[in-house]
Write a protein that holds these residues in place. Structure first.
Motif, PDB file in Angstrom:
ATOM      1  N   PHE A 133       0.857  -1.172   0.000  1.00 45.50           N
ATOM      2  CA  PHE A 133       0.000   0.000   0.000  1.00 45.50           C
ATOM      3  C   PHE A 133       0.902   1.233   0.000  1.00 45.50           C
ATOM      4  N   ASN A 134       0.773   2.056  -1.028  1.00 43.55           N
ATOM      5  CA  ASN A 134       1.664   3.196  -1.164  1.00 43.55           C
ATOM      6  C   ASN A 134       1.397   4.285  -0.134  1.00 43.55           C
ATOM      7  N   ASN A 135       0.154   4.416   0.326  1.00 44.98           N
ATOM      8  CA  ASN A 135      -0.177   5.504   1.238  1.00 44.98           C
ATOM      9  C   ASN A 135      -0.691   4.996   2.587  1.00 44.98           C
ATOM     10  N   TYR A 136      -1.920   4.483   2.645  1.00 41.98           N
ATOM     11  CA  TYR A 136      -2.479   4.063   3.922  1.00 41.98           C
ATOM     12  C   TYR A 136      -3.622   3.088   3.712  1.00 41.98           C
ATOM     13  N   ILE A 137      -4.013   2.427   4.817  1.00 44.07           N
ATOM     14  CA  ILE A 137      -5.206   1.582   4.837  1.00 44.07           C
ATOM     15  C   ILE A 137      -6.235   2.281   5.719  1.00 44.07           C
ATOM     16  N   ASP A 138      -7.429   2.482   5.211  1.00 47.24           N
ATOM     17  CA  ASP A 138      -8.477   3.166   5.959  1.00 47.24           C
ATOM     18  C   ASP A 138      -9.496   2.144   6.453  1.00 47.24           C
ATOM     19  N   PHE A 139      -9.681   2.046   7.777  1.00 49.64           N
ATOM     20  CA  PHE A 139     -10.683   1.167   8.370  1.00 49.64           C
ATOM     21  C   PHE A 139     -11.941   1.999   8.606  1.00 49.64           C
ATOM     22  N   GLY A 140     -12.931   1.857   7.733  1.00 55.31           N
ATOM     23  CA  GLY A 140     -14.096   2.726   7.775  1.00 55.31           C
ATOM     24  C   GLY A 140     -15.213   2.245   8.675  1.00 55.31           C
ATOM     25  N   ARG A 154     -11.229  -2.797  13.282  1.00 58.41           N
ATOM     26  CA  ARG A 154     -11.660  -1.590  13.991  1.00 58.41           C
ATOM     27  C   ARG A 154     -12.897  -1.920  14.821  1.00 58.41           C
ATOM     28  N   PRO A 155     -12.759  -2.188  16.129  1.00 56.65           N
ATOM     29  CA  PRO A 155     -13.908  -2.540  16.951  1.00 56.65           C
ATOM     30  C   PRO A 155     -14.736  -1.336  17.410  1.00 56.65           C
ATOM     31  N   ALA A 156     -14.149  -0.147  17.400  1.00 56.19           N
ATOM     32  CA  ALA A 156     -14.842   1.060  17.839  1.00 56.19           C
ATOM     33  C   ALA A 156     -14.143   2.275  17.239  1.00 56.19           C
ATOM     34  N   ASP A 157     -14.775   3.434  17.376  1.00 53.69           N
ATOM     35  CA  ASP A 157     -14.158   4.663  16.880  1.00 53.69           C
ATOM     36  C   ASP A 157     -12.801   4.878  17.531  1.00 53.69           C
ATOM     37  N   ASN A 158     -11.842   5.355  16.749  1.00 58.49           N
ATOM     38  CA  ASN A 158     -10.504   5.679  17.240  1.00 58.49           C
ATOM     39  C   ASN A 158      -9.815   4.495  17.900  1.00 58.49           C
ATOM     40  N   THR A 159     -10.108   3.281  17.417  1.00 60.02           N
ATOM     41  CA  THR A 159      -9.543   2.073  18.016  1.00 60.02           C
ATOM     42  C   THR A 159      -9.147   1.089  16.922  1.00 60.02           C
ATOM     43  N   LEU A 160      -7.978   0.493  17.080  1.00 62.20           N
ATOM     44  CA  LEU A 160      -7.501  -0.544  16.183  1.00 62.20           C
ATOM     45  C   LEU A 160      -7.155  -1.761  17.034  1.00 62.20           C
ATOM     46  N   ALA A 161      -7.678  -2.945  16.660  1.00 61.62           N
ATOM     47  CA  ALA A 161      -7.491  -4.151  17.464  1.00 61.62           C
ATOM     48  C   ALA A 161      -6.772  -5.230  16.671  1.00 61.62           C
ATOM     49  N   PHE A 162      -6.103  -6.108  17.416  1.00 56.54           N
ATOM     50  CA  PHE A 162      -5.366  -7.232  16.842  1.00 56.54           C
ATOM     51  C   PHE A 162      -5.866  -8.512  17.507  1.00 56.54           C
ATOM     52  N   ARG A 171      -5.226  -3.902  21.643  1.00 52.31           N
ATOM     53  CA  ARG A 171      -5.858  -2.818  20.909  1.00 52.31           C
ATOM     54  C   ARG A 171      -5.132  -1.510  21.151  1.00 52.31           C
ATOM     55  N   LEU A 172      -5.148  -0.664  20.124  1.00 51.75           N
ATOM     56  CA  LEU A 172      -4.602   0.685  20.210  1.00 51.75           C
ATOM     57  C   LEU A 172      -5.770   1.652  20.264  1.00 51.75           C
ATOM     58  N   THR A 173      -5.835   2.440  21.315  1.00 50.70           N
ATOM     59  CA  THR A 173      -6.897   3.427  21.474  1.00 50.70           C
ATOM     60  C   THR A 173      -6.294   4.828  21.430  1.00 50.70           C
ATOM     61  N   SER A 174      -7.141   5.833  21.529  1.00 51.04           N
ATOM     62  CA  SER A 174      -6.647   7.206  21.553  1.00 51.04           C
ATOM     63  C   SER A 174      -5.834   7.492  22.811  1.00 51.04           C
ATOM     64  N   GLY A 175      -6.002   6.630  23.848  1.00 49.82           N
ATOM     65  CA  GLY A 175      -5.260   6.821  25.092  1.00 49.82           C
ATOM     66  C   GLY A 175      -3.990   6.006  25.180  1.00 49.82           C
ATOM     67  N   GLY A 176      -3.781   5.078  24.241  1.00 50.32           N
ATOM     68  CA  GLY A 176      -2.565   4.281  24.304  1.00 50.32           C
ATOM     69  C   GLY A 176      -2.811   2.839  23.926  1.00 50.32           C
ATOM     70  N   ILE A 177      -2.082   1.917  24.574  1.00 48.99           N
ATOM     71  CA  ILE A 177      -2.118   0.496  24.249  1.00 48.99           C
ATOM     72  C   ILE A 177      -2.835  -0.268  25.349  1.00 48.99           C
TER      73      ILE A 177
END
Length: 198
Positions: A133-140, A154-162, A171-177
Motif C-alpha cells: 500500500f503506497n499511502n495508507y489503509i483506511d478502516f471505515g 476496527r472494533p470502535a471509533d478511534n480504536t484498532l485491534a489485533f 488494541r490501540l486506542t486514543s489513550g494508548g495500548i
C-alpha cells in the motif's frame, strides 16, 4: 466458405478460407478456432474460444462513453436474476466494476488503482501473497472480533485491534495500548504500566 455437417463427428462445421473457423458439436457446445469444445472443464464448455496455439482472445467493443458487460444470470424474471453477478467496464469514467449478490457493486478498479470505498461495499479483502500500500489503509466500519486465525480490525471509533485464534489480544486506542488476555497494559507512550500476569 462452406457450411457442412460431419456425420462421423456429429458436428456442424463452418469453414472460411479453406479452414475450419467454428463448429457446433453433438452436445451443442460451440468452438471458435477450436475443434473439441466439449473436452474442456465441465460446466464451462458452452463456448470455447482459441486454438491453444499462440495468443488468443475475445474483445467486447463498446462506445467511447458506453459500458461493456459480462453478466452471470440465474434466471430471467427479475433484473437481480438477470444480473446476479457481473463484470463491467465503464469507458466514460475508465473503471472496471465487479458485482455480486443480485448485481451489487463490491469492488472497482479505477484508472488510479483499486477502490473498495464510497459506493462500493465490501465485507473483506483476502490477499494471498504480498500486498503493498503506497499511502495508507483506511478502516471505515466497525466489527466485533473476526472469526479467523489472525486479524487487524476496527472494533470502535478511534480504536484498532489485533486478534489471534479468534480472540482479541491487543488494541490501540486514543489513550494508548491495551493488551488483553494474560496481561493488561494502560499506556501513554512511551511509559507503560503493566498489571496481571506477564
Amino acid at each position: 466458405g462452406r457450411l457442412g455437417y460431419n456425420h462421423t463427428a456429429d458436428a456442424m462445421i463452418f469453414t472460411t478460407n479453406a479452414a475450419e473457423a467454428m463448429r457446433i458439436d453433438s452436445s451443442g457446445n460451440v468452438g471458435i478456432s477450436n475443434t473439441t469444445p466439449s473436452s474442456f472443464f465441465a460446466g464451462a464448455t458452452n463456448l470455447v474460444v482459441g486454438s491453444g496455439s499462440g495468443n488468443q482472445g475475445m474483445t467486447i467493443f463498446s462506445g467511447t462513453s458506453s459500458i461493456g458487460n459480462i453478466k452471470f444470470a440465474d434466471g430471467t424474471g427479475s433484473d437481480a436474476a438477470k444480473s446476479a453477478g457481473g463484470i463491467r467496464y465503464d469507458h466514460s469514467s475508465n473503471f472496471m466494476r465487479f458485482d455480486t449478490n443480485d448485481g451489487s457493486e463490491r469492488q472497482r478498479i479505477t484508472s488510479t488503482g483499486v477502490d473498495v470505498t464510497g459506493t462500493v461495499t465490501a465485507d473483506g479483502l483476502t490477499v494471498d501473497g504480498t500486498s503493498r500500500f503506497n499511502n495508507y489503509i483506511d478502516f471505515g466500519g466497525t466489527i466485533s472480533t473476526p472469526q479467523t486465525a489472525a486479524a487487524i480490525y476496527r472494533p470502535a471509533d478511534n480504536t484498532l485491534a489485533f486478534s489471534t485464534a479468534n480472540n482479541e489480544r491487543m488494541r490501540l486506542t486514543s489513550g494508548g495500548i491495551d493488551v488483553t488476555g494474560n496481561a493488561s497494559i494502560t499506556a501513554s507512550l512511551p511509559t507503560f504500566t503493566i498489571t496481571g500476569q506477564g
